[in-house]
Design a protein around this motif. Structure first.
Motif, short mmCIF file in Angstrom:
data_model
loop_
_atom_site.label_atom_id
_atom_site.label_comp_id
_atom_site.label_asym_id
_atom_site.label_seq_id
_atom_site.Cartn_x
_atom_site.Cartn_y
_atom_site.Cartn_z
N ASP A 43 26.49 -30.80 25.32
CA ASP A 43 26.59 -31.13 23.89
C ASP A 43 26.92 -32.60 23.69
O ASP A 43 27.45 -33.28 24.58
CB ASP A 43 27.66 -30.27 23.21
CG ASP A 43 27.16 -28.89 22.83
OD1 ASP A 43 25.95 -28.63 22.98
OD2 ASP A 43 27.99 -28.06 22.39
N ARG A 44 26.61 -33.08 22.49
CA ARG A 44 26.86 -34.46 22.09
C ARG A 44 27.92 -34.46 20.99
O ARG A 44 27.69 -33.87 19.93
CB ARG A 44 25.57 -35.10 21.59
CG ARG A 44 24.43 -35.09 22.61
CD ARG A 44 23.08 -35.08 21.94
NE ARG A 44 22.93 -33.89 21.10
CZ ARG A 44 21.94 -33.71 20.22
NH1 ARG A 44 21.03 -34.63 20.03
NH2 ARG A 44 21.89 -32.61 19.51
N VAL A 63 32.15 -30.66 27.25
CA VAL A 63 30.70 -30.90 27.27
C VAL A 63 30.17 -31.18 28.68
O VAL A 63 28.96 -31.21 28.88
CB VAL A 63 30.29 -32.04 26.31
CG1 VAL A 63 30.77 -31.74 24.90
CG2 VAL A 63 30.80 -33.40 26.79
N GLY A 67 27.00 -33.94 29.11
CA GLY A 67 27.19 -34.13 27.69
C GLY A 67 27.45 -35.58 27.33
O GLY A 67 27.60 -36.44 28.20
N THR A 68 27.48 -35.85 26.03
CA THR A 68 27.74 -37.18 25.52
C THR A 68 29.03 -37.15 24.69
O THR A 68 29.17 -36.30 23.80
CB THR A 68 26.58 -37.66 24.62
OG1 THR A 68 25.39 -37.71 25.40
CG2 THR A 68 26.88 -39.04 24.03
N GLY A 91 34.32 -41.30 27.85
CA GLY A 91 33.27 -41.42 26.85
C GLY A 91 33.07 -42.87 26.46
O GLY A 91 33.86 -43.75 26.82
N SER A 107 21.87 -36.57 15.33
CA SER A 107 21.87 -36.90 16.75
C SER A 107 23.02 -36.25 17.52
O SER A 107 23.07 -36.35 18.74
CB SER A 107 21.92 -38.42 16.94
OG SER A 107 23.09 -38.96 16.35
N LEU A 108 23.94 -35.59 16.81
CA LEU A 108 25.11 -35.01 17.45
C LEU A 108 25.18 -33.51 17.23
O LEU A 108 24.60 -32.98 16.27
CB LEU A 108 26.39 -35.64 16.89
CG LEU A 108 26.55 -37.15 17.04
CD1 LEU A 108 27.78 -37.63 16.29
CD2 LEU A 108 26.63 -37.55 18.51
N ASP A 109 25.95 -32.84 18.09
CA ASP A 109 26.22 -31.42 17.93
C ASP A 109 27.56 -31.17 17.23
O ASP A 109 27.75 -30.09 16.67
CB ASP A 109 26.26 -30.73 19.30
CG ASP A 109 24.93 -30.83 20.02
OD1 ASP A 109 23.97 -30.20 19.53
OD2 ASP A 109 24.84 -31.53 21.03
#
Length: 199
Positions: A43-44, A63, A67-68, A91, A107-109
């Motif tokens: 996930d982001r 994540v 993930g981001t 991060g 662009s994100l979750d």
């Protein structure tokens, strides 16, 4: 509150170096809040108003390596403190105004926001900006490591009905900003409102 963030930057810049020492026992509350978000591998997620990055390790664990994780804050001194604490390894740290994010739409979750709502100059529009960068069905976590009443007592003030974090105020505010409140907890040692990004 105006869109001039100078006072916010001054307030946090002067406290950044000692911020973590002021609140040394908040870690478990941050971890518990992140676990409630239901993040998955890959996930982001954005930590909006990340401060010294106290949530970044929990977000990274949620994540995984694929993930981001992005930590965005308006105050460079807070990001410097995050780097000095080694949290930049969890991060990417971004000097940015969360009311006008340099991120692509959807662009994100998820977005995690600890203590942020009280500092938003235009809460409805600013929460709408957070909704813009999250995909439909994504999650917003509005968190504070102590509840509303405990925070008011710490600050020497009374709770009032117009408190933005009051459930009766927050639910409609989120609904007007592209979110649907999923759950709400306000206990002495923990505040967490989770919302879902509407289509």
């Amino acid at each position: 509150m105006s869109n001039d963030h100078t006072h916010v930057q001054e307030f946090f810049s002067g406290r950044a170096a000692g911020w973590d020492r002021r609140f040394p026992d908040d870690g478990p509350a941050y971890a518990a809040a992140v676990s409630e978000m239901g993040l998955g591998e890959g996930d982001r997620v954005l930590d909006a108003g990340c401060g010294t990055g106290r949530a970044l390790a929990s977000l990274r664990a949620a994540v995984g390596s694929s993930g981001t994780v992005i930590g965005a804050d308006l105050t460079s001194a807070m990001l410097e403190a995050a780097t000095q604490a080694g949290r930049d390894g969890e991060g990417a740290l971004l000097l940015a105004d969360v009311t006008a994010l340099p991120l692509r739409t959807e662009s994100l979750d998820a977005v995690f926001a600890a203590g942020l709502i009280a500092h938003l100059p235009e809460p409805r529009e600013n929460l709408r900006e957070l909704a813009r960068v999250v995909r439909p069905g994504g999650t917003l976590a509005l968190f504070h490591p102590i509840g509303r009443a405990a925070l008011a007592a710490r600050q020497g003030r009374q709770l009032t009905p117009d408190d933005l974090r009051a459930e009766a105020k927050l639910g409609p505010l989120l609904a007007r900003s592209g979110w649907r409140m999923r759950s709400y907890v306000d206990e002495p040692g923990y505040f967490l409102a989770l919302a879902v990004r509407e289509p």
